[in-house]
Design a protein around this motif. Structure first.
Motif, mmCIF file in Angstrom:
data_model
loop_
_atom_site.group_PDB
_atom_site.id
_atom_site.type_symbol
_atom_site.label_atom_id
_atom_site.label_comp_id
_atom_site.label_asym_id
_atom_site.label_seq_id
_atom_site.Cartn_x
_atom_site.Cartn_y
_atom_site.Cartn_z
ATOM 1 N N THR A 78 0.796 -1.236 0.000
ATOM 2 C CA THR A 78 0.000 0.000 0.000
ATOM 3 C C THR A 78 0.824 1.279 0.000
ATOM 4 O OG1 THR A 78 -0.137 0.052 2.438
ATOM 5 C CG2 THR A 78 -1.887 -1.136 1.252
ATOM 6 N N TRP A 79 2.152 1.205 0.067
ATOM 7 C CA TRP A 79 2.965 2.406 0.254
ATOM 8 C C TRP A 79 2.776 3.417 -0.860
ATOM 9 C CZ3 TRP A 79 6.491 4.231 -3.206
ATOM 10 C CH2 TRP A 79 6.936 3.352 -4.201
ATOM 11 N N HIS A 80 2.387 2.964 -2.047
ATOM 12 C CA HIS A 80 2.245 3.844 -3.207
ATOM 13 C C HIS A 80 0.949 4.647 -3.192
ATOM 14 C CE1 HIS A 80 0.156 0.104 -4.071
ATOM 15 N NE2 HIS A 80 -0.608 0.776 -4.903
ATOM 16 N N LEU A 81 0.048 4.373 -2.199
ATOM 17 C CA LEU A 81 -1.236 5.059 -2.144
ATOM 18 C C LEU A 81 -1.108 6.422 -1.453
ATOM 19 C CD1 LEU A 81 -3.490 2.059 -1.030
ATOM 20 C CD2 LEU A 81 -3.249 2.988 -3.360
ATOM 21 N N PRO A 82 -2.019 7.346 -1.733
ATOM 22 C CA PRO A 82 -2.058 8.601 -0.968
ATOM 23 C C PRO A 82 -2.687 8.360 0.402
ATOM 24 C CG PRO A 82 -3.867 8.572 -2.517
ATOM 25 C CD PRO A 82 -3.059 7.318 -2.791
ATOM 26 N N ASP A 83 -2.487 9.297 1.332
ATOM 27 C CA ASP A 83 -3.095 9.155 2.648
ATOM 28 C C ASP A 83 -3.373 10.540 3.234
ATOM 29 O OD1 ASP A 83 -0.551 10.028 3.402
ATOM 30 O OD2 ASP A 83 -0.353 8.610 5.049
ATOM 31 N N ARG A 84 -3.712 10.581 4.531
ATOM 32 C CA ARG A 84 -4.056 11.847 5.189
ATOM 33 C C ARG A 84 -2.858 12.528 5.840
ATOM 34 N NH1 ARG A 84 -9.105 13.442 3.397
ATOM 35 N NH2 ARG A 84 -10.479 11.624 3.387
ATOM 36 N N THR A 96 -4.967 15.592 7.973
ATOM 37 C CA THR A 96 -5.816 16.519 7.228
ATOM 38 C C THR A 96 -7.174 15.885 6.956
ATOM 39 O OG1 THR A 96 -4.943 15.735 5.113
ATOM 40 C CG2 THR A 96 -3.844 17.615 6.140
ATOM 41 N N ARG A 97 -8.178 16.716 6.914
ATOM 42 C CA ARG A 97 -9.539 16.225 6.689
ATOM 43 C C ARG A 97 -10.069 16.658 5.327
ATOM 44 N NH1 ARG A 97 -12.798 15.531 12.374
ATOM 45 N NH2 ARG A 97 -11.063 14.596 13.532
ATOM 46 N N ASP A 98 -9.139 16.916 4.393
ATOM 47 C CA ASP A 98 -9.566 17.245 3.030
ATOM 48 C C ASP A 98 -9.147 16.118 2.093
ATOM 49 O OD1 ASP A 98 -6.848 17.715 3.110
ATOM 50 O OD2 ASP A 98 -6.962 19.831 2.596
ATOM 51 N N THR A 99 -8.269 16.396 1.141
ATOM 52 C CA THR A 99 -7.897 15.429 0.109
ATOM 53 C C THR A 99 -6.696 14.596 0.539
ATOM 54 O OG1 THR A 99 -8.663 17.005 -1.541
ATOM 55 C CG2 THR A 99 -7.253 15.214 -2.323
ATOM 56 N N GLU A 100 -6.699 13.313 0.194
ATOM 57 C CA GLU A 100 -5.522 12.487 0.406
ATOM 58 C C GLU A 100 -4.411 12.924 -0.549
ATOM 59 O OE1 GLU A 100 -6.719 8.418 -0.036
ATOM 60 O OE2 GLU A 100 -7.148 8.227 2.101
ATOM 61 N N ARG A 101 -3.177 12.852 -0.084
ATOM 62 C CA ARG A 101 -2.017 13.242 -0.880
ATOM 63 C C ARG A 101 -0.879 12.249 -0.632
ATOM 64 N NH1 ARG A 101 -4.254 17.914 1.245
ATOM 65 N NH2 ARG A 101 -4.780 19.547 -0.269
ATOM 66 N N HIS A 102 0.162 12.396 -1.429
ATOM 67 C CA HIS A 102 1.369 11.588 -1.222
ATOM 68 C C HIS A 102 2.306 12.392 -0.315
ATOM 69 C CE1 HIS A 102 0.365 8.429 -4.101
ATOM 70 N NE2 HIS A 102 -0.093 9.385 -4.891
ATOM 71 N N TYR A 103 2.098 12.264 0.986
ATOM 72 C CA TYR A 103 2.859 13.051 1.954
ATOM 73 C C TYR A 103 4.264 12.485 2.130
ATOM 74 C CZ TYR A 103 -1.309 15.663 3.260
ATOM 75 O OH TYR A 103 -2.401 16.484 3.234
ATOM 76 N N LEU A 104 5.224 13.392 2.178
ATOM 77 C CA LEU A 104 6.623 13.004 2.316
ATOM 78 C C LEU A 104 6.849 12.179 3.580
ATOM 79 C CD1 LEU A 104 9.658 13.519 1.328
ATOM 80 C CD2 LEU A 104 9.670 15.309 3.074
ATOM 81 N N SER A 105 6.351 12.665 4.735
ATOM 82 C CA SER A 105 6.610 11.967 5.991
ATOM 83 C C SER A 105 6.013 10.570 5.986
ATOM 84 C CB SER A 105 6.069 12.783 7.170
ATOM 85 O OG SER A 105 4.684 13.032 7.021
ATOM 86 N N VAL A 164 11.064 8.698 -3.026
ATOM 87 C CA VAL A 164 11.095 9.844 -2.109
ATOM 88 C C VAL A 164 12.146 10.857 -2.544
ATOM 89 C CG1 VAL A 164 11.659 10.568 0.245
ATOM 90 C CG2 VAL A 164 10.163 8.599 -0.120
ATOM 91 N N LEU A 165 13.327 10.381 -2.885
ATOM 92 C CA LEU A 165 14.390 11.298 -3.276
ATOM 93 C C LEU A 165 14.067 12.000 -4.589
ATOM 94 C CD1 LEU A 165 17.545 9.176 -2.346
ATOM 95 C CD2 LEU A 165 16.561 11.096 -1.083
ATOM 96 N N ARG A 166 13.336 11.332 -5.453
ATOM 97 C CA ARG A 166 12.982 11.934 -6.746
ATOM 98 C C ARG A 166 11.766 12.852 -6.638
ATOM 99 N NH1 ARG A 166 11.981 7.560 -9.372
ATOM 100 N NH2 ARG A 166 9.708 7.671 -9.301
ATOM 101 N N GLU A 167 10.696 12.365 -5.999
ATOM 102 C CA GLU A 167 9.433 13.101 -5.979
ATOM 103 C C GLU A 167 9.306 14.050 -4.791
ATOM 104 O OE1 GLU A 167 7.407 12.916 -8.454
ATOM 105 O OE2 GLU A 167 8.410 11.237 -9.470
ATOM 106 N N GLY A 168 10.029 13.764 -3.716
ATOM 107 C CA GLY A 168 9.902 14.606 -2.528
ATOM 108 C C GLY A 168 10.764 15.855 -2.565
ATOM 109 N N TRP A 169 11.811 15.805 -3.380
ATOM 110 C CA TRP A 169 12.717 16.946 -3.486
ATOM 111 C C TRP A 169 12.199 17.939 -4.514
ATOM 112 C CZ3 TRP A 169 16.552 19.323 -1.115
ATOM 113 C CH2 TRP A 169 17.358 20.218 -1.824
ATOM 114 N N ALA A 185 4.514 17.396 0.501
ATOM 115 C CA ALA A 185 3.894 16.341 -0.292
ATOM 116 C C ALA A 185 4.527 16.325 -1.677
ATOM 117 C CB ALA A 185 2.386 16.562 -0.394
ATOM 118 N N PHE A 186 4.485 15.196 -2.333
ATOM 119 C CA PHE A 186 5.061 15.076 -3.669
ATOM 120 C C PHE A 186 4.417 16.109 -4.593
ATOM 121 C CE2 PHE A 186 6.195 10.254 -3.354
ATOM 122 C CZ PHE A 186 7.093 10.565 -2.343
ATOM 123 N N GLY A 187 5.250 16.820 -5.329
ATOM 124 C CA GLY A 187 4.745 17.792 -6.283
ATOM 125 C C GLY A 187 4.281 19.100 -5.688
#
Length: 599
Positions: free
Chosen positions: A397-403, A408-417, A456-461, A471-473
């Protein structure tokens, strides 16, 4: 907007079953005697009509009145001295320990009794007692009856409260007990409020002065079983005592805070119930307990987590549980309560338990890794299955977005942490593989770990900003990026981390040294400020880290308590209090200053 005591005006009492808040004005404005996350019987913290119990000089807060207060060393027994034009009087408050309790027995069978001992120090001071019980968060007004032999009993719904003061002729009013009395120098007067359940055992009977002495001894004996040899020992010992006070002794779970719905911004609606135990906080809590030399508490907390999670299926593991492992913490609003400083809604329960938060397994498995030598060369069946289940869940499941970490209580995102803690899950599982039996698959787990790291190193930076972002992007900085070196994802000396630390400090920092979580965050978040201290140590800036640490700890109130956040304009404490993560951050930062290469 109603005027009421500042959050920093409150002192914290605990019996490691429940907790109470007492103001500088001598009023108990919060007590949930059944357990930390139970219903209040005194709730003026959240509404003037929700009950309180005040014992203070007549005209408290008026001209010529001055207050000094302090905890007895290594305890949560609070002594408040009122200086008035007529003289001085001390009121010492505590939640009673079980008779004879010592060390790790504290709170397991606490009698649910609030003790108040009044002592005349000089002159002759006229005192006022105002007992206004309002069970069920102020929904109930009890019947009051005088008892033979003294005292007043209050009954309503599921709660029974008995007010006793042997030397005072208390009289029951229609819905409260009021009484004025005088205290001379050398005079000592004890009183207590005992809680019981309407259809359970009757409230306990204690002699307040004796019970206060025994409770003090129980706390002192508890602290004598622990040791800390690092820098800032007094601060660390006190924060450890606060964590002990937030620990629900029956299970070992640590409540995130004592309170619900104290606002992140006065008049705002980010008002949440923090009286539960968060798995996200687990690794940081475990680390703090080990730093403070509390191995028994650490092992009990770990056992609670294993039982609470149970068998792992396809559903995400909740980020929080009730203090005895309850999973369904569905949220509702108490519409009859005005909220602290008219900040609504007042929430009971926390719907974050429903969220997908991919960082949770990483916190748990990181803690397992930290305890690995204590847990043995081969893990038992339940522990082994928990680690395997969490690892496989993250692998799929690591590739999925989360809160995310901030729920956050809005949209799920790909959070760095979140992604970094997914990496932590896989990395620590690989390191633990030889303890996990034949179902361990370290080669596959290592491939997943390396893939997560690459992403993470590619999308988080963010090259344009020159920092890892929230968050990524996203172009938005987030203080949670400081967790990367703390989690050993990247060393703080890596050029990308150096740049990130500098950007976060510049864009999210303040003149006071506090960090906001993001650019629009209206307040400084204490945990993030302590993360910055750790990062500065790890980059070799020891002196600047020490200066920052000492500035941040200056935001404690007069008895050394932290809430969650600090108002950047007024310096006022905000959010639920006392906040476990703030005290955990202090302990871990102090140890980092002691041992820069620790963990």
């Amino acid at each position: 907007m109603q005027q009421q005591p500042a959050i920093s005006d409150y002192g914290f009492l605990s019996d490691s079953r429940s907790g109470a808040l007492v103001g500088r004005d001598g009023s108990i404005d919060w007590w949930c005697p059944h357990r930390f996350d139970g219903a209040s019987v005194f709730g003026r913290l959240l509404d003037p009509a929700a009950g309180h119990f005040q014992v203070a000089p007549v005209g408290v807060g008026g001209p010529g009145h001055r207050v000094e207060r302090a905890y007895r060393p290594d305890t949560l027994v609070l002594r408040t001295v009122h200086h008035t034009p007529q003289g001085s009087v001390a009121v010492t408050d505590a939640l009673a320990a079980e008779t004879g309790a010592r060390a790790h027995e504290l709170g397991v069978n606490s009698p649910a009794v609030l003790i108040r001992v009044v002592e005349g120090l000089s002159g002759r001071v006229r005192m006022a007692l105002d007992f206004v019980p309002r069970p069920e968060y102020g929904l109930l007004t009890p019947y009051l009856h005088e008892q033979p032999g003294g005292g007043v009993v209050a009954r309503a719904g599921p709660a029974v409260l008995v007010l006793r003061a042997a030397d005072l002729p208390l009289r029951a009013g229609r819905d409260r007990v009021t009484h004025e009395f005088e205290v001379s120098a050398g005079q000592v007067l004890g009183m207590d409020v005992a809680f019981g359940e309407t259809y359970g055992d009757p409230p306990a009977r204690l002699e307040p002065v004796v019970a206060l002495a025994e409770t003090t001894q129980a706390w002192e004996a508890y602290r004598e079983t622990h040791g800390y040899s690092g820098r800032y020992p007094e601060l660390v010992r006190h924060s450890t005592t606060v964590l002990t006070g937030l620990t629900y002794a029956r299970s070992g779970a640590v409540a995130a805070a004592l309170t619900t719905s104290l606002p992140e911004r006065i008049g705002g609606d980010r008002n949440y119930d923090y009286r539960y135990s968060w798995l996200r906080d687990f690794s940081m809590t475990m680390r703090a307990l080990w730093v403070a030399a509390c191995p028994t508490e650490a092992s009990r907390l770990f056992a609670w987590v294993a039982r609470s999670i149970g068998r792992i299926g396809d559903d995400p593991v909740p980020v929080l549980f009730g203090l005895e492992g309850e999973r369904d913490l569905s949220e509702h609003h108490c519409t009859h309560l005005r909220g602290y400083a008219d900040s609504r809604p007042v929430r009971i329960g926390n719907d974050a338990w429903r969220q997908r938060q991919l960082d949770v397994p990483g916190e748990v498995i990181s803690a397992v890794y930290r305890l690995r030598d204590y847990l043995g060369a081969t893990f038992d069946t339940e522990l082994r299955e928990m680690v395997l289940g969490l690892t496989e869940q993250v692998a799929s499941t690591w590739h999925l977005p989360d809160r995310g970490m901030w729920e956050t209580r809005d949209t799920e995102r790909h959070y760095l942490s979140s992604k970094v803690l997914c990496w932590v899950t896989m990395d620590r599982a690989v390191r633990l593989a030889d303890r996990l039996g034949t179902q361990a698959d370290p080669r596959r787990w290592a491939r997943v770990r390396d893939e997560i790291r690459e992403v993470v190193l590619r999308e988080g930076w963010n090259e344009r900003i020159g920092a890892f972002t929230g968050a990524f992007g996203s172009p938005e900085l987030d203080a949670s990026a400081l967790f990367l070196p703390v989690a050993h994802f990247l060393p703080a000396t890596d050029p990308r981390m150096r740049s990130t630390i500098a950007m976060v400090e510049r864009e999210l920092g303040t003149e006071s040294g506090l960090l906001r979580r993001w650019t629009t965050d209206p307040a400084g978040f204490l945990l993030c400020s302590f993360w910055l201290v750790e990062c500065l140590v790890m980059t070799g800036e020891q002196r600047r880290a020490q200066e920052l640490f000492e500035r941040v700890v200056g935001n404690a109130n007069d008895v050394g308590l932290f809430s969650e956040q600090i108002d950047l304009t007024t310096g006022a404490q905000l959010g639920n209090t006392p906040q476990a993560l703030s005290h955990i951050g202090l302990i871990n930062a102090a140890w980092r200053l002691t041992e820069p290469d620790s963990f």
